[in-house]
Design a protein around this motif. Structure first.
Motif, mmCIF file in Angstrom:
data_model
loop_
_atom_site.group_PDB
_atom_site.id
_atom_site.type_symbol
_atom_site.label_atom_id
_atom_site.label_comp_id
_atom_site.label_asym_id
_atom_site.label_seq_id
_atom_site.Cartn_x
_atom_site.Cartn_y
_atom_site.Cartn_z
ATOM 1 N N GLU A 114 0.809 -1.223 0.000
ATOM 2 C CA GLU A 114 0.000 0.000 0.000
ATOM 3 C C GLU A 114 0.847 1.280 0.000
ATOM 4 O O GLU A 114 0.305 2.381 -0.104
ATOM 5 C CB GLU A 114 -0.930 0.012 1.225
ATOM 6 C CG GLU A 114 -0.285 0.256 2.590
ATOM 7 C CD GLU A 114 0.361 -0.986 3.222
ATOM 8 O OE1 GLU A 114 0.852 -1.846 2.479
ATOM 9 O OE2 GLU A 114 0.396 -1.068 4.455
ATOM 10 N N ILE A 128 -1.232 4.631 0.847
ATOM 11 C CA ILE A 128 -0.784 5.660 1.807
ATOM 12 C C ILE A 128 0.661 6.012 1.497
ATOM 13 O O ILE A 128 1.384 5.205 0.891
ATOM 14 C CB ILE A 128 -0.893 5.191 3.277
ATOM 15 C CG1 ILE A 128 -0.088 3.886 3.490
ATOM 16 C CG2 ILE A 128 -2.343 5.016 3.694
ATOM 17 C CD1 ILE A 128 0.158 3.599 4.955
ATOM 18 N N ASN A 157 4.529 6.589 2.445
ATOM 19 C CA ASN A 157 5.444 5.893 3.346
ATOM 20 C C ASN A 157 5.987 6.880 4.393
ATOM 21 O O ASN A 157 6.991 7.538 4.165
ATOM 22 C CB ASN A 157 6.597 5.302 2.514
ATOM 23 C CG ASN A 157 7.567 4.511 3.366
ATOM 24 O OD1 ASN A 157 7.466 4.489 4.593
ATOM 25 N ND2 ASN A 157 8.517 3.856 2.704
ATOM 26 N N SER A 158 5.313 6.966 5.517
ATOM 27 C CA SER A 158 5.782 7.908 6.552
ATOM 28 C C SER A 158 6.792 7.257 7.491
ATOM 29 O O SER A 158 7.609 7.945 8.097
ATOM 30 C CB SER A 158 4.597 8.453 7.351
ATOM 31 O OG SER A 158 3.868 7.397 7.941
ATOM 32 N N ASN A 159 6.757 5.946 7.607
ATOM 33 C CA ASN A 159 7.663 5.298 8.570
ATOM 34 C C ASN A 159 9.133 5.465 8.198
ATOM 35 O O ASN A 159 9.988 5.576 9.082
ATOM 36 C CB ASN A 159 7.354 3.805 8.694
ATOM 37 C CG ASN A 159 6.156 3.553 9.586
ATOM 38 O OD1 ASN A 159 5.612 4.488 10.161
ATOM 39 N ND2 ASN A 159 5.739 2.300 9.695
ATOM 40 N N GLY A 183 4.532 -5.864 8.354
ATOM 41 C CA GLY A 183 4.569 -7.278 7.993
ATOM 42 C C GLY A 183 4.921 -8.225 9.118
ATOM 43 O O GLY A 183 5.379 -9.340 8.870
ATOM 44 N N VAL A 184 4.710 -7.790 10.388
ATOM 45 C CA VAL A 184 5.089 -8.685 11.486
ATOM 46 C C VAL A 184 3.892 -9.231 12.271
ATOM 47 O O VAL A 184 4.081 -9.987 13.207
ATOM 48 C CB VAL A 184 6.075 -8.012 12.484
ATOM 49 C CG1 VAL A 184 7.423 -7.793 11.842
ATOM 50 C CG2 VAL A 184 5.522 -6.709 13.039
ATOM 51 N N SER A 185 2.650 -8.841 11.882
ATOM 52 C CA SER A 185 1.522 -9.372 12.681
ATOM 53 C C SER A 185 0.990 -10.663 12.058
ATOM 54 O O SER A 185 1.733 -11.411 11.425
ATOM 55 C CB SER A 185 0.445 -8.299 12.892
ATOM 56 O OG SER A 185 -0.150 -7.942 11.678
ATOM 57 N N ASP A 222 1.826 -10.935 6.056
ATOM 58 C CA ASP A 222 2.838 -10.562 7.037
ATOM 59 C C ASP A 222 3.964 -11.596 6.972
ATOM 60 O O ASP A 222 3.975 -12.593 7.701
ATOM 61 C CB ASP A 222 2.216 -10.461 8.434
ATOM 62 C CG ASP A 222 1.233 -9.284 8.514
ATOM 63 O OD1 ASP A 222 1.459 -8.296 7.777
ATOM 64 O OD2 ASP A 222 0.260 -9.357 9.274
ATOM 65 N N GLY A 252 4.023 -2.194 11.679
ATOM 66 C CA GLY A 252 3.871 -1.172 10.640
ATOM 67 C C GLY A 252 3.133 0.073 11.085
ATOM 68 O O GLY A 252 3.406 1.169 10.589
ATOM 69 N N ASN A 253 2.194 -0.044 12.024
ATOM 70 C CA ASN A 253 1.490 1.149 12.471
ATOM 71 C C ASN A 253 2.503 2.168 12.986
ATOM 72 O O ASN A 253 3.335 1.835 13.844
ATOM 73 C CB ASN A 253 0.502 0.792 13.596
ATOM 74 C CG ASN A 253 -0.837 0.366 13.031
ATOM 75 O OD1 ASN A 253 -1.316 0.953 12.076
ATOM 76 N ND2 ASN A 253 -1.425 -0.669 13.620
#
Ligand SMILES: Nc1nc2c(c(=O)[nH]1)N[C@H]1C(S)=C(S)[C@@H](COP(=O)(O)OP(=O)(O)OC[C@H]3O[C@@H](n4cnc5c(N)ncnc54)[C@H](O)[C@@H]3O)O[C@H]1N2
Ligand code: MOO
Length: 413
Positions: free
Chosen positions: A192, A205, A207-209, A255-257, A262, A307-308
């Motif tokens: 996304e 969205i 990529n803010s991370n 991608g860790v949940s 994930d 990711g959140n």
């Protein structure tokens, strides 16, 4: 790794112990001009190059005297005058005073300095005003009272802030040996995501991370290395991770949940990763993954951050930053919590330690602790709320609610 999900203190112990062991592997160093070292980690001790102060120093403008003579309120003859930077004067004759400026060397024989405001003057004579007395040592810093020549003032492994830079400057360090900043690969994942400078499609969205984590890495003494975002498929993740393996530390976001896309953990496992834990009883940030990938030189520590965005930030600050600081040679590993008074309730959650995004502020005219209140939020993806936050409120597991008015621990962002 045991399958039980560790609590916050248990996971923190695992990470901080790991980080402490890393401190033993000394990172590379470089020599920098002093004025370029702000925020760097010292790779050499800073020592006093001479006694500090090197001479008996006056801390006030006034008159150097013998305290006993001055306190008897007799008129004292002004025998001379000395300014900062002039060679020591004296000796001070009996029943005399020596005019002196702040920072000047107190003449031999004098044991105190009477402040200008505390004496009356009559031509070349001065007298301590009524009601005032002077103790020996008043307004004088004895030679070497601050430090002796050769004494260590700042140990290796200290982050250089303004006060340490001032101490190094006064000891004549025009250059300092500091640790080279570790390079931290930042791999964001998700179909996304689109770059910041593009317009997202209706369900995409930006990529803010990547930008947020780069800022957090820089804030904690690392050099961010943003990798191109990877799609949620095994091949794309695998090749992105193989690139990141060159770094000193690896942060993966998303991608860790539990979802079917994930894929971070299985792809890491296919690279031979060892997982120290794959979840922590915290909120936000429960799906956090911590481990290392074996390499020819030394294993590569990685964090799979949820990711959140708020979860990513919280888990990096709580755990990732300690490993980064160790790699940077910084002896202060654990994040620095602070305290503030709650202006609203902070709610806990069963079986989880909470880190609630919040805003703290202090009134410069009050001597009370800063005030802190949770920011209203729609969960750990709410970047509008996060932009109003400057800390997390710490609500330990087992606490249902910390009421307004109580003091809470906060983690500044
Ligand atoms: N069935 C379950 N679903 C979820 C669980 C669970 O335990 N069971 N855990 C939830 C929690 S808690 C979190 S946190 C998230 C973590 O999910 P992932 O790490 O797998 O992250 P994604 O699913 O990829 O993304 C989550 C969320 O964050 C947005 N995101 C991802 N990358 C970025 C980025 N680089 N910049 C900005 N925003 C990003 C993404 O679009 C999603 O909205 O899982 C819950 N679900
Ligand atoms: O706990 Mo997740 O980290 O909130 O959204």
């Amino acid at each position: 790794m045991a399958s039980a999900v560790p609590s916050f203190p248990e996971a923190a112990r695992v990470v901080y112990d790991y980080a402490s062991n890393l401190l033993a592997c000394h990172p590379r160093t470089e020599r920098l001009a002093l004025d370029s070292t702000y925020g760097c980690i010292l790779a050499q001790p800073v020592r006093a190059d001479r006694d500090m102060p090197a001479f008996q120093r006056s801390t006030r403008d006034g008159f150097a005297v013998r305290a006993a003579e001055a306190s008897a309120h007799k008129w004292l003859q002004v025998a001379g005058s000395i300014r900062a930077g002039e060679p020591p004067a004296g000796p001070l004759p009996t029943a005399s005073a020596w005019e002196i400026m702040t920072g000047a060397a107190v003449p031999e024989g004098a044991d105190a300095v009477a402040m200008l405001e505390h004496v009356e003057q009559d031509g070349k004579k001065v007298r301590l005003i009524k009601g005032r007395t002077l103790d020996p040592g008043e307004n004088v810093v004895p030679a070497a009272a601050e430090a002796h020549a050769g004494e260590e003032l700042i140990p290796t492994g200290t982050r250089l802030g303004p006060s340490q830079i001032a101490a190094a400057a006064t000891c004549g360090y025009a250059h300092l040996e500091v640790f080279v900043r570790p390079r931290v690969a930042i791999l964001t994942t998700g179909d996304e995501l689109v770059p910041v400078d593009t317009t997202p499609g209706s369900s995409q969205i930006r990529n803010s991370n990547a930008s947020m984590l780069a800022a957090l890495v820089a804030q904690n003494g690392g050099e961010p290395w943003i990798l191109p975002a990877a799609k949620d498929n095994t091949a794309a993740l695998g090749s992105a991770l193989r690139k990141g393996i060159e770094a000193d530390m690896l942060l993966i976001s998303g991608g860790v949940s539990a979802g079917k896309f994930d894929l971070v953990e299985p792809v890491l496992a296919s690279l031979g990763a060892h997982f120290h834990f794959t979840g922590v009883r915290i909120q936000p940030g429960k799906p956090l993954v911590f481990g290392e990938i074996p390499r020819a030189k030394s294993p590569l520590a990685f964090f799979g951050l949820p990711g959140n965005p708020i979860s990513s930030a919280a888990t990096f600050l709580l755990f990732g930053s300690a490993v980064l600081r160790a790699l940077a040679g910084n002896h202060l590993l654990a994040p620095l919590f602070s305290a503030a008074q709650l202006s609203r309730d902070a709610k806990g959650k069963p079986n989880l330690t909470r880190f609630i995004p919040a805003a703290f502020k202090s009134d410069p005219l009050s001597c009370h602790l800063p005030e802190v209140a949770p920011v209203p939020w729609q969960g750990s993806g709410d970047l509008a709320a996060f932009a109003r936050a400057n800390c997390f409120i710490f609500v330990p597991e087992g606490i249902d609610r910390i009421p307004a008015g109580d003091i809470a621990r906060i983690l500044p962002i």
